[in-house]
Design a protein around this motif. Structure first.
Motif, mmCIF file in Angstrom:
data_model
loop_
_atom_site.group_PDB
_atom_site.id
_atom_site.type_symbol
_atom_site.label_atom_id
_atom_site.label_comp_id
_atom_site.label_asym_id
_atom_site.label_seq_id
_atom_site.Cartn_x
_atom_site.Cartn_y
_atom_site.Cartn_z
ATOM 1 N N UNK A 156 -19.910 -1.403 44.084
ATOM 2 C CA UNK A 156 -20.660 -1.796 45.286
ATOM 3 C C UNK A 156 -22.042 -2.330 44.926
ATOM 4 N N UNK A 157 -22.549 -3.190 45.787
ATOM 5 C CA UNK A 157 -23.863 -3.790 45.521
ATOM 6 C C UNK A 157 -24.978 -2.748 45.487
ATOM 7 N N UNK A 158 -24.828 -1.641 46.256
ATOM 8 C CA UNK A 158 -25.899 -0.642 46.319
ATOM 9 C C UNK A 158 -25.697 0.498 45.309
ATOM 10 N N UNK A 159 -24.741 0.338 44.402
ATOM 11 C CA UNK A 159 -24.505 1.390 43.413
ATOM 12 C C UNK A 159 -25.601 1.376 42.350
ATOM 13 N N UNK A 160 -25.897 2.561 41.830
ATOM 14 C CA UNK A 160 -26.859 2.682 40.741
ATOM 15 C C UNK A 160 -26.159 2.426 39.399
ATOM 16 N N UNK A 161 -26.932 2.000 38.425
ATOM 17 C CA UNK A 161 -26.367 1.700 37.108
ATOM 18 C C UNK A 161 -25.794 2.970 36.479
ATOM 19 N N UNK A 162 -24.488 3.003 36.182
ATOM 20 C CA UNK A 162 -23.884 4.245 35.679
ATOM 21 C C UNK A 162 -24.250 4.574 34.241
ATOM 22 N N UNK A 163 -24.618 3.575 33.449
ATOM 23 C CA UNK A 163 -24.851 3.778 32.029
ATOM 24 C C UNK A 163 -23.770 3.089 31.220
ATOM 25 N N UNK A 164 -24.087 2.794 29.960
ATOM 26 C CA UNK A 164 -23.173 2.033 29.116
ATOM 27 C C UNK A 164 -21.876 2.793 28.838
ATOM 28 N N UNK A 165 -21.969 4.083 28.506
ATOM 29 C CA UNK A 165 -20.766 4.847 28.173
ATOM 30 C C UNK A 165 -19.831 4.997 29.373
ATOM 31 N N UNK A 166 -20.333 5.358 30.563
ATOM 32 C CA UNK A 166 -19.425 5.414 31.718
ATOM 33 C C UNK A 166 -18.794 4.062 32.041
ATOM 34 N N UNK A 201 -27.023 -5.948 35.261
ATOM 35 C CA UNK A 201 -26.861 -5.120 36.466
ATOM 36 C C UNK A 201 -28.044 -5.342 37.413
ATOM 37 N N UNK A 202 -29.222 -5.416 36.836
ATOM 38 C CA UNK A 202 -30.397 -5.678 37.657
ATOM 39 C C UNK A 202 -30.369 -7.043 38.306
ATOM 40 N N UNK A 203 -29.600 -7.953 37.729
ATOM 41 C CA UNK A 203 -29.471 -9.303 38.299
ATOM 42 C C UNK A 203 -28.320 -9.407 39.297
ATOM 43 N N UNK A 204 -27.632 -8.282 39.523
ATOM 44 C CA UNK A 204 -26.547 -8.288 40.508
ATOM 45 C C UNK A 204 -25.156 -8.254 39.934
ATOM 46 N N UNK A 205 -25.014 -8.144 38.619
ATOM 47 C CA UNK A 205 -23.689 -8.100 37.999
ATOM 48 C C UNK A 205 -23.062 -6.726 38.229
ATOM 49 N N UNK A 206 -21.915 -6.675 38.896
ATOM 50 C CA UNK A 206 -21.229 -5.409 39.182
ATOM 51 C C UNK A 206 -19.786 -5.433 38.691
ATOM 52 N N UNK A 207 -19.437 -6.370 37.807
ATOM 53 C CA UNK A 207 -18.052 -6.538 37.377
ATOM 54 C C UNK A 207 -17.764 -5.822 36.072
ATOM 55 N N UNK A 208 -16.594 -5.172 36.039
ATOM 56 C CA UNK A 208 -16.011 -4.644 34.811
ATOM 57 C C UNK A 208 -14.701 -5.392 34.615
ATOM 58 N N UNK A 209 -14.562 -6.099 33.485
ATOM 59 C CA UNK A 209 -13.404 -6.968 33.257
ATOM 60 C C UNK A 209 -12.548 -6.450 32.110
ATOM 61 N N UNK A 210 -11.250 -6.676 32.256
ATOM 62 C CA UNK A 210 -10.301 -6.360 31.180
ATOM 63 C C UNK A 210 -9.542 -7.634 30.822
ATOM 64 N N UNK A 211 -9.551 -7.966 29.535
ATOM 65 C CA UNK A 211 -8.871 -9.167 29.031
ATOM 66 C C UNK A 211 -7.748 -8.736 28.082
ATOM 67 N N UNK A 212 -6.691 -9.523 28.067
ATOM 68 C CA UNK A 212 -5.670 -9.424 27.021
ATOM 69 C C UNK A 212 -5.912 -10.583 26.068
ATOM 70 N N UNK A 213 -6.135 -10.271 24.806
ATOM 71 C CA UNK A 213 -6.519 -11.305 23.829
ATOM 72 C C UNK A 213 -5.635 -11.220 22.592
ATOM 73 N N UNK A 214 -5.521 -12.349 21.920
ATOM 74 C CA UNK A 214 -4.745 -12.442 20.678
ATOM 75 C C UNK A 214 -5.707 -12.575 19.505
ATOM 76 N N UNK A 215 -5.458 -11.816 18.455
ATOM 77 C CA UNK A 215 -6.324 -11.878 17.277
ATOM 78 C C UNK A 215 -6.150 -13.193 16.508
ATOM 79 N N UNK A 216 -5.009 -13.834 16.662
ATOM 80 C CA UNK A 216 -4.723 -15.033 15.866
ATOM 81 C C UNK A 216 -5.203 -16.319 16.490
#
Length: 226
Positions: A156-166, A201-216
């Motif tokens: 949510x836009x009004x959420x506080x920054x949880x921290x890097x580990x969370x 986060x201070x600029x409004x970024x609230x996304x956590x993304x998951x990618x499937x990637x290939x090493x090759x």
């Protein structure tokens, strides 16, 4: 005989005239004794009245019942607030998870270069993908690419920054919640996670993304989402 051995005579006979006369059996009177003890009825001490404690016991029992009822109501309120479905605090909102394919973030036709991460959408495929880059090249998923965005979570836009580990742990949960298609078994893939920093986060970024990637590199030529 020494006069000191003879007791002295009394100076005068004892007075009897002032004493009351007590008649005897033969009619004669005799002086009353010097002291008389009159027997008086014995008064037993009054039995001590014990206070009636029943009203006090009833009051105490009533207070205990009231306290028990109040405690039960308080416990019920706490349980209801902590039960599933209760409204969560604003800063503890888990966010919105998205794992379904959405329309491409960039307009057709593809490929398209210079797309910013904020414009990525679930299902987008990337050529020469770098999760730390400020822009990427989007290509059709049936052409060679190295990664695909398979899930996002928006805080949510009004959420506080949880921290890097969370945030890192939450990104792993997002990846684990993703269902992949059978095509994913055709390529050597791994998960890559992206989450906000304190600055973004201070600029409004609230996304956590998951990618499937290939090493090759750009070896994937199909979408790995259902």
């Amino acid at each position: 005989m020494n006069q000191q051995d003879i007791p002295p005579k009394p100076s005068s006979p004892p007075r009897t005239g002032s004493l009351p006369k007590i008649p005897t059996r033969d009619g004669a009177s005799a002086p009353a004794p010097d002291s008389v003890t009159w027997s008086q009825p014995r008064h037993e001490p009054a039995a001590e009245k014990r206070p009636n404690r029943r009203p006090a016991l009833w009051k105490a029992a009533f207070v205990v019942v009231i306290l028990a009822v109040v405690g039960s109501l308080v416990w019920l309120a706490v349980w209801l607030n902590s039960s599933p479905g209760a409204e969560a605090p604003k800063n503890a909102a888990p966010g919105v998870l998205q794992t379904a394919v959405t329309p491409p973030a960039t307009p057709q036709p593809l490929p398209r270069e210079g797309v910013a991460p904020a414009a990525y959408a679930v299902g987008d495929c990337f050529k020469d993908f770098d999760p730390q880059a400020l822009a990427s090249t989007l290509v059709p998923c049936d052409t060679p690419h190295s990664a695909q965005l398979v899930a996002t979570l928006h805080y949510p836009d009004n959420a506080e920054y949880p921290g890097a580990d969370p945030l890192k742990a939450k990104a792993l949960e997002v990846c684990q919640a993703t269902k992949l298609s059978p095509a994913a078994k055709q390529f050597p893939l791994n998960y890559q996670r992206s989450y906000p920093s304190t600055t973004s986060w201070g600029s409004g970024d609230r996304r956590v993304d998951c990618y499937v990637a290939a090493d090759g590199g750009n070896v994937i030529n199909a979408s790995v989402l259902p």
